[in-house]
Design an enzyme around this catalytic site. Sequence first.
Site, PDB file in Angstrom:
ATOM      1  N   SER A 179     -24.017 -68.155 -51.331  1.00  0.00           N
ATOM      2  CA  SER A 179     -23.053 -69.066 -51.932  1.00  0.00           C
ATOM      3  C   SER A 179     -21.784 -69.172 -51.077  1.00  0.00           C
ATOM      4  O   SER A 179     -21.855 -69.561 -49.911  1.00  0.00           O
ATOM      5  CB  SER A 179     -22.737 -68.614 -53.357  1.00  0.00           C
ATOM      6  OG  SER A 179     -22.039 -69.603 -54.068  1.00  0.00           O
ATOM      7  N   ASP A 278     -30.234 -76.091 -58.225  1.00  0.00           N
ATOM      8  CA  ASP A 278     -28.872 -75.777 -57.780  1.00  0.00           C
ATOM      9  C   ASP A 278     -28.123 -77.061 -57.436  1.00  0.00           C
ATOM     10  O   ASP A 278     -28.629 -77.921 -56.711  1.00  0.00           O
ATOM     11  CB  ASP A 278     -28.946 -74.867 -56.546  1.00  0.00           C
ATOM     12  CG  ASP A 278     -27.589 -74.390 -56.067  1.00  0.00           C
ATOM     13  OD1 ASP A 278     -26.567 -74.696 -56.708  1.00  0.00           O
ATOM     14  OD2 ASP A 278     -27.558 -73.703 -55.026  1.00  0.00           O
TER      15      ASP A 278
END
Length: 335
Positions: A179, A278
Amino acid sequence: MGSISNEVQTECLPFFRIYKDGTVERLIGTPYVPPSLDDPKSGVSSKDITISQNPLIKARLHIPKQVLDQSQATDNKSPEKLPLLVYYHGGGFCIESAFSLVEHQLLQSITAEARILAVSIEYRLAPEHLLPAAYEDCWEGLQWVTSHSAAGEMKPGFEADPWITIHADFERLFIGGDSAGANLAYNTVMRAGTEKLSGGVKILGAFITHPYFWGSKAVGSENEKEQLKVLPCTLWNALYPNAPNGIDNPMINPLAPKAPSLSGLACKRLLVSVASQDQLKSRGVSFYKAMKESGWEGEAELVQVEGEEHAFHILNFETESAKMMIKRLAEFLRK
């Protein structure tokens, strides 16, 4: 009526609130866990060290306990050298830690599966330390690691760590992150293309998992009308308010018009992984395609996991999908 010190000045949900007295309240994240030299579940030893006092940069080191035990044997004259992973944790630049439960569990699993030495950097978090502080800390942490190499030079006031000195194979240096940590990893490897690492060490490979990239123009499945209103954009603007070109700063948008060529990525191998559910998936896929077309001479791979959400292998680390993802990352490090 509450006191003025309890009044909210700004907030960035679901991550944090800042009160008028300067207090920062983090609303999500996992608890800190201590290191352990003898973790029976993973077979991995871990410890915490301080890299720098000013600024304060720490790290958690992970290594298979068997490797330590073998090196301490009186008849062992040749300690085992391991691939070296420098890792940057995720959390939107503002939550989680190298010492938090989910990131500790991830590094323990990767270390055991791949049989590596891992150094997870504890960089300063925003909003107390606005970006680009985290980028500088991650670079400084990597420089400290590579200063342990044969030709490296330790800065005055810094100390070497014996696990790295004895067991790190600097011919097999990897950078990784998830991330926001994947963003940090990418930018660190790009910086290594223009600035030398201590001892002239070269980065063999990098993996960026569910990378936090964004931009003002929609790509793939992103919504053009919502592009500047959704969390990836608002969070970046809150944590790096002075970023040149805002959400199109090359640090957050590597495909921006003024971004440096991706051909300058300073590693030979790259693994990009995305998850189908996502919000950041399209950015990761677009980045991978751009890498392939950039003229970069390395070997790039893309892993797409169907039916999973952002950071699934970290937040839901007991699932079969998570275990398969860990195996995939370990395979990349062992190759």
